[in-house]
Design a protein around this motif. Structure first.
Motif, PDB file in Angstrom:
ATOM      1  N   THR A  17       0.827  -1.211   0.000  1.00 54.67           N
ATOM      2  CA  THR A  17       0.000   0.000   0.000  1.00 54.67           C
ATOM      3  C   THR A  17       0.862   1.262   0.000  1.00 54.67           C
ATOM      4  OG1 THR A  17      -1.536  -1.284   1.325  1.00 54.67           O
ATOM      5  CG2 THR A  17      -1.974   1.070   1.145  1.00 54.67           C
ATOM      6  N   TRP A  57       4.482 -15.904   4.335  1.00 52.10           N
ATOM      7  CA  TRP A  57       3.987 -15.333   5.589  1.00 52.10           C
ATOM      8  C   TRP A  57       3.845 -16.434   6.631  1.00 52.10           C
ATOM      9  CZ3 TRP A  57       4.342 -10.230   5.203  1.00 52.10           C
ATOM     10  CH2 TRP A  57       4.147  -9.612   3.969  1.00 52.10           C
ATOM     11  N   ARG A 101     -11.942 -12.671  -2.064  1.00 53.33           N
ATOM     12  CA  ARG A 101     -10.806 -12.063  -2.757  1.00 53.33           C
ATOM     13  C   ARG A 101      -9.744 -13.057  -3.206  1.00 53.33           C
ATOM     14  NH1 ARG A 101      -8.929  -6.713   0.177  1.00 53.33           N
ATOM     15  NH2 ARG A 101      -6.908  -7.730   0.071  1.00 53.33           N
TER      16      ARG A 101
HETATM   17  P1  AMP Z   1       1.053  -6.423   1.730  1.00 50.07           P
HETATM   18  O1  AMP Z   1       0.634  -6.916   3.102  1.00 50.07           O
HETATM   19  O2  AMP Z   1       2.298  -5.591   1.768  1.00 50.07           O
HETATM   20  O3  AMP Z   1       1.127  -7.520   0.717  1.00 50.07           O
HETATM   21  O4  AMP Z   1      -0.079  -5.417   1.247  1.00 50.07           O
HETATM   22  C1  AMP Z   1      -1.397  -5.871   1.182  1.00 50.07           C
HETATM   23  C2  AMP Z   1      -2.338  -4.677   1.175  1.00 50.07           C
HETATM   24  O5  AMP Z   1      -2.380  -4.100  -0.105  1.00 50.07           O
HETATM   25  C3  AMP Z   1      -3.767  -5.071   1.461  1.00 50.07           C
HETATM   26  O6  AMP Z   1      -3.998  -5.161   2.843  1.00 50.07           O
HETATM   27  C4  AMP Z   1      -4.536  -3.928   0.853  1.00 50.07           C
HETATM   28  O7  AMP Z   1      -4.577  -2.851   1.755  1.00 50.07           O
HETATM   29  C5  AMP Z   1      -3.673  -3.545  -0.317  1.00 50.07           C
HETATM   30  N1  AMP Z   1      -4.199  -4.093  -1.587  1.00 50.07           N
HETATM   31  C6  AMP Z   1      -4.059  -5.339  -2.068  1.00 50.07           C
HETATM   32  N2  AMP Z   1      -4.654  -5.454  -3.280  1.00 50.07           N
HETATM   33  C7  AMP Z   1      -5.210  -4.250  -3.538  1.00 50.07           C
HETATM   34  C8  AMP Z   1      -5.976  -3.693  -4.625  1.00 50.07           C
HETATM   35  N3  AMP Z   1      -6.286  -4.442  -5.697  1.00 50.07           N
HETATM   36  N4  AMP Z   1      -6.364  -2.404  -4.545  1.00 50.07           N
HETATM   37  C9  AMP Z   1      -6.041  -1.644  -3.475  1.00 50.07           C
HETATM   38  N5  AMP Z   1      -5.327  -2.105  -2.434  1.00 50.07           N
HETATM   39  C10 AMP Z   1      -4.918  -3.379  -2.453  1.00 50.07           C
END
Ligand code: AMP
Ligand code: MN
Ligand code: MN
Ligand code: MN
Length: 290
Positions: free
Chosen positions: A142, A177, A201
């Motif tokens: 994010t 993870w 999702r």
């Molecule tokens: P990470 O834990 O670093 O892999 O980041 C995951 C986060 O990315 C999720 O919790 C969401 O907040 C964000 N995220 C994942 N896919 C999307 C998407 N298609 N659009 C917007 N935010 C997303």
């Protein structure tokens, strides 16, 4: 307030502060939840509980009933799955140690993401993303998305995820993870309930999804998100049926991250279908009343 027959309760049990990848403070979220009519709230930062005492205190000050929360990143069948924990003891040592371990690989992953983006012509992404980070332990995709919007590469964060940072796209780095059993175990042993976050999702086949639910239950998992900002109306129906078939309690949460990015605001969701057992019935004794 009694929680009897409270499937219509405006509970919001999934959102993020700047302790993970949200943009608001726990206090600002508590105030926003209250203003939006939320009647039971949980802050569920990714892989992190360090905002829990602030959130609980802010909820109390707002007159808002509170459940502790977190959202744990898990690798299952080669995919990332999120497990929400609710109503646990936030100072539990094993939970805190497990979460610390889960956060551990994020910085190296972020550096590899930046290297991968550099090969695609986007320079300085690590430093750019780091400017948006509220918790140095929790640099996430994010934060990269915010940098790519700020620098004009994309016009909004959803576009970033479509074009970058997801499997097969520049900036994507696979990551391992926590295991499903560990994540559920940490939550349950700390006195909480484990909930499968936004099942709609995941890109699972029907068999893989069935395996996820079966193994989750075998490890002591008891809930599933039915009404979430990440689901379509059809998915509310599908996962309400799953909850009934598998005897799981149902949860409800916006997954709110930011006023500018999130499509669903705190508390702005349909109520849970009445036939379901809400998760807050299962952890009623863990609610912190103001
Ligand atoms: P990470 O834990 O670093 O892999 O980041 C995951 C986060 O990315 C999720 O919790 C969401 O907040 C964000 N995220 C994942 N896919 C999307 C998407 N298609 N659009 C917007 N935010 C997303
Ligand atoms: Mn997030
Ligand atoms: Mn999630
Ligand atoms: Mn989330």
């Amino acid at each position: 307030m009694s929680l009897q027959a409270q499937s219509i309760l405006n509970a919001d049990l999934h959102c993020h502060s700047f302790v993970s990848d949200g943009t608001l403070s726990p206090e600002a979220l508590a105030a926003r939840a209250k203003a939006n009519g939320v009647e039971l709230w949980a802050l569920t930062d990714h892989d992190e509980v360090s905002g829990q005492h602030r959130a609980a205190a802010a909820a109390k000050a707002e007159g808002l009933p509170y459940l502790t929360g977190t959202e744990i990143s898990v690798t299952f069948a080669g995919e990332t799955v999120h497990i929400v924990g609710l109503g646990f003891e936030a100072d539990d040592a094993a939970l805190n140690q497990g979460l610390q371990q889960t956060r551990g690989g994020r910085e190296l992953r972020a550096r590899q993401m930046a290297d991968s983006l550099a090969l695609a012509g986007i320079k300085g992404a690590f430093e750019g993303a780091a400017k948006f980070v509220g918790n140095p332990d929790l640099i996430s995709r994010t934060h990269f998305a915010r940098f790519l919007v700020e620098s004009g590469v994309c016009s909004e964060t959803h576009e970033v995820f479509r074009k970058y940072l997801t499997e097969g796209k520049p900036g994507y780095v696979p990551h391992r993870w926590a295991s499903l059993g560990d994540a559920v175990g940490w939550i349950v042993k700390a006195g909480g309930i484990a909930v499968i976050a936004h099942p709609g999702r995941y890109k699972f086949t029907a068999n893989e999804e069935y395996a996820l639910f079966t193994e989750f239950k075998a490890h002591g998992g008891k809930g599933v998100e039915v009404v979430t900002g990440s689901h379509t109306v059809q998915e509310y129906v599908k996962y309400a049926e799953t909850a009934l078939e598998l005897g799981l309690a149902a949860s409800r949460g916006s997954d709110f991250h930011s006023p500018l990015e999130s499509r669903t605001d705190l508390g702005k969701l349909p109520v849970l279908p009445g036939a379901l057992t809400p998760v807050w019935h299962e952890v009623a004794a863990r609610i912190q009343w103001p």
